[in-house]
Design a protein around this motif. Structure first.
Motif, PDB file in Angstrom:
ATOM      1  N   GLN A   1       0.552  -1.102   0.118  1.00 56.67           N
ATOM      2  CA  GLN A   1       0.357   0.297  -0.210  1.00 56.67           C
ATOM      3  C   GLN A   1       0.825   1.448   0.155  1.00 56.67           C
ATOM      4  O   GLN A   1       1.934   1.071   0.752  1.00 56.67           O
ATOM      5  N   VAL A   2       0.221   2.226  -0.396  1.00 56.25           N
ATOM      6  CA  VAL A   2       0.837   3.403  -0.395  1.00 56.25           C
ATOM      7  C   VAL A   2       0.761   4.609   0.320  1.00 56.25           C
ATOM      8  O   VAL A   2      -1.007   4.644   1.080  1.00 56.25           O
ATOM      9  N   GLN A   3       1.574   5.182   0.597  1.00 56.69           N
ATOM     10  CA  GLN A   3       1.716   6.220   1.902  1.00 56.69           C
ATOM     11  C   GLN A   3       1.947   7.304   1.767  1.00 56.69           C
ATOM     12  O   GLN A   3       2.402   7.723   0.553  1.00 56.69           O
TER      13      GLN A   3
ATOM     14  N   SER B   1       5.418   1.724  -2.405  1.00 57.37           N
ATOM     15  CA  SER B   1       4.993   0.941  -3.294  1.00 57.37           C
ATOM     16  C   SER B   1       4.722   1.805  -4.797  1.00 57.37           C
ATOM     17  O   SER B   1       5.746   3.422  -5.006  1.00 57.37           O
TER      18      SER B   1
ATOM     19  N   TYR C   1      -1.000   4.041  -9.164  1.00 64.37           N
ATOM     20  CA  TYR C   1      -2.625   4.463  -8.614  1.00 64.37           C
ATOM     21  C   TYR C   1      -2.668   5.362  -9.226  1.00 64.37           C
ATOM     22  O   TYR C   1      -2.245   6.859  -9.905  1.00 64.37           O
TER      23      TYR C   1
ATOM     24  N   ARG D   1      -5.922   5.806  -5.654  1.00 61.16           N
ATOM     25  CA  ARG D   1      -6.849   4.065  -5.931  1.00 61.16           C
ATOM     26  C   ARG D   1      -5.844   3.822  -6.500  1.00 61.16           C
ATOM     27  O   ARG D   1      -5.151   3.692  -7.270  1.00 61.16           O
ATOM     28  N   GLY D   2      -5.689   2.192  -6.277  1.00 64.72           N
ATOM     29  CA  GLY D   2      -4.977   1.057  -7.633  1.00 64.72           C
ATOM     30  C   GLY D   2      -6.008   0.991  -8.942  1.00 64.72           C
ATOM     31  O   GLY D   2      -5.906   1.622 -10.056  1.00 64.72           O
TER      32      GLY D   2
ATOM     33  N   TYR E   1     -11.764   5.654  -2.558  1.00 63.02           N
ATOM     34  CA  TYR E   1      -9.931   6.430  -3.150  1.00 63.02           C
ATOM     35  C   TYR E   1      -9.399   4.902  -1.861  1.00 63.02           C
ATOM     36  O   TYR E   1     -10.298   5.032  -0.605  1.00 63.02           O
ATOM     37  N   TYR E   2      -8.539   4.441  -1.843  1.00 65.75           N
ATOM     38  CA  TYR E   2      -8.118   3.674  -0.872  1.00 65.75           C
ATOM     39  C   TYR E   2      -7.488   4.133   0.492  1.00 65.75           C
ATOM     40  O   TYR E   2      -7.516   3.917   1.597  1.00 65.75           O
ATOM     41  N   PHE E   3      -6.578   5.031  -0.015  1.00 59.24           N
ATOM     42  CA  PHE E   3      -5.492   5.826   0.469  1.00 59.24           C
ATOM     43  C   PHE E   3      -5.436   6.637   0.796  1.00 59.24           C
ATOM     44  O   PHE E   3      -5.681   7.449  -0.449  1.00 59.24           O
TER      45      PHE E   3
END
Length: 127
Positions: A1-3, A27, A32, A99-100, A114-116
């Motif tokens: 996952q990305v920060q 990541s 993304y 988001r990926g 969006y996930y992150f």
């Protein structure tokens, strides 16, 4: 996952400009889709702009069109939001998000897509 970490916020007079940056780590950044959202004081978070993985496609909220430009540099793991002609109503905490999955031709404008998320950066525009 990305920060994600945003920077570049601050206090600016109406009519001024700011450029926000968001750096992604942990990541492969180019995997993304990136988005910018904002949350004005006392209001819901709202979409501002989004950019595709390759940076070739962008979409903007009506309030941002013609004034804001979203761009990315995948070599620097960074997405930018250049904001011109700022207005007091642009005052908000600005967030970048990732988001990926990306469907060709789709634009992602809802925060639920969006996930992150970054921690946000405050933008204050004085009149």
């Amino acid at each position: 996952q990305v920060q994600l970490v945003e920077s570049g916020g601050g206090l600016v007079q109406a009519g001024g400009s700011l450029t926000l940056s968001c750096v992604g780590t942990g990541s492969t950044f180019s995997d993304y889709v990136m988005g910018w959202f904002r949350q004005p004081p006392g209001k819901e978070r709202e979409f501002v702009a989004t950019i595709s993985r390759a940076g070739t496609k962008t979409s903007y909220a009506g309030s941002a069109k013609g004034r804001f430009v979203v761009s990315r540099d995948n070599a620097k793991n960074t997405v930018y939001l250049q904001m011109n002609g700022l207005k007091p109503e642009d005052t908000a905490v600005f967030y970048c998000a990732a988001r990926g999955p990306e469907v060709t031709g789709s634009f992602y404008t809802r925060d639920s897509e969006y996930y992150f998320w970054g921690q946000g950066t405050q933008v204050t525009v004085s009149s």
